[in-house]
Write a protein that holds these residues in place. Structure first.
Motif, short mmCIF file in Angstrom:
data_model
loop_
_atom_site.label_atom_id
_atom_site.label_comp_id
_atom_site.label_asym_id
_atom_site.label_seq_id
_atom_site.Cartn_x
_atom_site.Cartn_y
_atom_site.Cartn_z
N LEU A 136 0.82 -1.21 0.00
CA LEU A 136 0.00 0.00 0.00
C LEU A 136 0.86 1.27 0.00
N PHE A 137 2.05 1.21 0.62
CA PHE A 137 2.93 2.37 0.64
C PHE A 137 3.71 2.51 -0.67
N GLY A 138 3.47 1.60 -1.60
CA GLY A 138 4.17 1.68 -2.89
C GLY A 138 5.63 1.29 -2.80
N VAL A 139 6.00 0.58 -1.73
CA VAL A 139 7.39 0.16 -1.57
C VAL A 139 7.68 -1.03 -2.48
N LEU A 140 6.70 -1.91 -2.63
CA LEU A 140 6.88 -3.09 -3.47
C LEU A 140 6.42 -2.77 -4.88
N LYS A 141 7.32 -2.93 -5.84
CA LYS A 141 6.99 -2.58 -7.22
C LYS A 141 7.22 -3.77 -8.13
N PRO A 142 6.49 -3.82 -9.25
CA PRO A 142 6.63 -5.00 -10.14
C PRO A 142 8.03 -5.18 -10.71
N GLU A 143 8.80 -4.08 -10.89
CA GLU A 143 10.12 -4.25 -11.51
C GLU A 143 11.16 -4.79 -10.52
N MET A 144 10.76 -4.97 -9.25
CA MET A 144 11.71 -5.47 -8.26
C MET A 144 11.84 -6.99 -8.38
N SER A 145 13.03 -7.48 -8.04
CA SER A 145 13.23 -8.93 -8.06
C SER A 145 12.59 -9.54 -6.83
N TRP A 146 12.40 -10.86 -6.85
CA TRP A 146 11.84 -11.55 -5.69
C TRP A 146 12.79 -11.48 -4.51
N ASP A 147 14.09 -11.48 -4.79
CA ASP A 147 15.08 -11.32 -3.72
C ASP A 147 14.77 -10.07 -2.92
N GLU A 148 14.56 -8.99 -3.68
CA GLU A 148 14.36 -7.69 -3.04
C GLU A 148 13.02 -7.66 -2.31
N ARG A 149 11.97 -8.13 -2.98
CA ARG A 149 10.63 -8.07 -2.37
C ARG A 149 10.57 -8.93 -1.11
N ILE A 150 11.06 -10.17 -1.21
CA ILE A 150 11.00 -11.06 -0.04
C ILE A 150 11.91 -10.53 1.06
N GLY A 151 13.06 -9.98 0.66
CA GLY A 151 13.96 -9.38 1.64
C GLY A 151 13.27 -8.26 2.41
N LYS A 152 12.64 -7.35 1.68
CA LYS A 152 11.96 -6.21 2.30
C LYS A 152 10.87 -6.68 3.25
N ILE A 153 10.09 -7.68 2.82
CA ILE A 153 8.98 -8.14 3.66
C ILE A 153 9.50 -8.91 4.87
N SER A 154 10.47 -9.82 4.64
CA SER A 154 10.85 -10.70 5.75
C SER A 154 11.61 -9.97 6.86
N VAL A 155 12.36 -8.91 6.51
CA VAL A 155 13.03 -8.13 7.56
C VAL A 155 12.00 -7.54 8.51
N GLN A 156 10.96 -6.97 7.94
CA GLN A 156 9.97 -6.26 8.76
C GLN A 156 8.97 -7.21 9.41
N ALA A 157 8.83 -8.41 8.82
CA ALA A 157 7.88 -9.38 9.36
C ALA A 157 8.25 -9.77 10.80
N VAL A 158 9.55 -9.72 11.11
CA VAL A 158 9.99 -10.09 12.46
C VAL A 158 9.36 -9.16 13.50
N THR A 159 9.50 -7.85 13.28
CA THR A 159 8.94 -6.88 14.23
C THR A 159 7.42 -6.97 14.26
N ALA A 160 6.82 -7.10 13.07
CA ALA A 160 5.36 -7.13 13.01
C ALA A 160 4.82 -8.36 13.73
#
Lengths: 285, 135
Positions: A104-128
């Motif tokens: 929703l914040f537009g951080v995840l974009k279609p041109e990003m690789s899965w490495d990047e997307r999963i990296g971004k999500i999994s880092v923050q998933a710990v705190t959440a």
């Protein structure tokens, strides 16, 4: 209980409970993690953090969630299996909430690789997911209410150090990846550093004695002198807090290329919020 | 943790199915993330390398905007990547422009734009990366 009518009534109530309980867990996950979900240094960690550190960080979350489920959690738990189930529910809530908010914040974009997307999500998933675990109990109502709260007050010495680790990790997470940690450390002279250490110890001790007084009033702890409290909880707690700060800064790569004195200063800077979180955890979490 | 006093009215058969379902999905997600991260540790790491495409050229008030897509085909992230674009006309350099990208992560693409006063569509546009920081 055994009759068909009461069973169908229970099943009906169950659907409502799903919505309310999961809703609560999601609310709590987002409430506790939105500051870092809205921090760009945290998004950058998604590709800047090495895979090894990310793996360790994710694995560290599991025992923390298990322990938190025992002491806190969104429902009262009675067996290890209960805690395991709650841990995975919290992780589910944490990772899906993170993915949704980052999208929703537009951080995840279609041109990003899965490495990047999963990296971004999994880092923050710990705190959440830790945040999801803080959601107060709803299911364990009636006479069982507050089993976790009681347990928290009666926590053993190691149990209290565990809560210190969780509180320190949680509060330091929200500021650790920012540039300001290093900037503040550079701005401070030695007297500032010393003053910050004393202030951190003072605030930590205030929280610790408040929690102790509460436990004494409820008859969950025997009376202890301030000096004993300071030596056994505040000083040891501060050492734990500094270790957690170091770990968090290492995870985010903030200490890279720094000499030991600068590293220590940065650890002390992050040790301030970490100390607040660590010592207040017994009262707040 | 296993030696808790069972004062609860809630036993195992009382736990709603949805909790087990959600927990199972959560466990799968956790395993997937861990497995993916382990796979990433083992990956070969090629240095950052870029392919730059001119996606479109638009005429604006101040000149011409060349919209670019920069793809990092390497496994290492580039920070502060500077690009230089030259408009070539008959072997001569007609105009030079630059663009800077804050981050181009590994195996990902980012968009940028360069501004020219002359129309890049009528000339040959050569773009090359100048340098970047390794974060």
């Amino acid at each position: 209980m055994a009759s068909t009518s009461s069973k169908s009534h229970e099943a009906h109530a169950g659907t409502g409970v799903v919505v309310v309980d999961l809703g609560r867990a999601y609310g709590s996950a987002i409430l506790f993690s939105f500051p870092i979900l809205m921090t760009m240094e945290m998004w950058w960690q998604g590709f800047a953090m090495s895979a090894t550190r990310l793996l360790i960080f994710t694995l560290v979350a599991i025992p923390l969630l298990l322990g938190l489920s025992y002491y806190d959690g969104f429902e009262d738990t009675f067996t290890l299996l209960d805690d395991v189930r709650e841990t995975f529910i919290a992780y589910f809530v944490g990772i899906t909430a993170t993915a949704l908010m980052l999208y929703l914040f537009g951080v995840l974009k279609p041109e990003m690789s899965w490495d990047e997307r999963i990296g971004k999500i999994s880092v923050q998933a710990v705190t959440a997911s830790l945040g999801a675990m803080f959601a107060p109990s709803l299911l364990g109502g009636g006479e069982d209410a507050g089993v976790a709260g009681k347990r928290k007050r009666k926590a053993t010495y190691l149990g209290q150090l565990f809560l210190t680790v969780v509180g320190a990790l949680f509060l330091s997470m929200s500021v650790a990846p920012t540039e300001e940690m290093i900037l503040i450390a550079f701005q401070m002279n030695h007297w500032h550093t010393l003053g910050l250490v004393v202030s951190t110890l003072f605030v930590m001790h205030a929280f610790i004695s408040a929690a102790e007084r509460k436990a004494e009033e409820e008859g969950d702890a025997v009376e202890t002198s301030q000096i004993s409290l300071f030596a056994r909880y505040t000083v040891v707690g501060y050492a734990v807090v500094l270790a957690v700060s170091y770990y968090v800064l290492w995870t985010f790569g903030s200490l890279a290329g720094m000499e030991f004195p600068e590293q220590l200063e940065t650890v002390i800077v992050l040790g301030f919020p970490a100390g607040l979180g660590g010592s207040a955890s017994r009262l707040i979490l | 943790m296993a030696t808790k006093k069972s004062t609860s009215a809630r036993r195992h058969h009382d736990i709603p199915v949805w909790e087990w379902v959600v927990a199972a999905i959560g466990a799968l997600l956790l395993i997937a993330v861990v497995a993916f991260t382990i796979y990433r540790i083992g990956e070969a790491r090629d240095p950052a390398a870029f392919t730059i495409e001119v996606e479109s050229v638009v005429e604006t008030g101040g000149g011409y905007l060349a919209n670019l897509r920069i793809t990092n085909t390497g496994d290492e992230t580039a920070a502060g990547l500077t690009l230089e674009g030259k408009l070539m006309q008959g072997g001569e350099e007609a105009e030079t422009s630059t663009a800077t990208l804050t981050y181009v992560p590994a195996n990902s693409a980012r968009d940028a734009a360069m501004v020219f006063t002359k129309d890049p569509r009528t000339m040959k546009l050569e773009i090359r990366p100048l340098g970047f920081e390794k974060p």
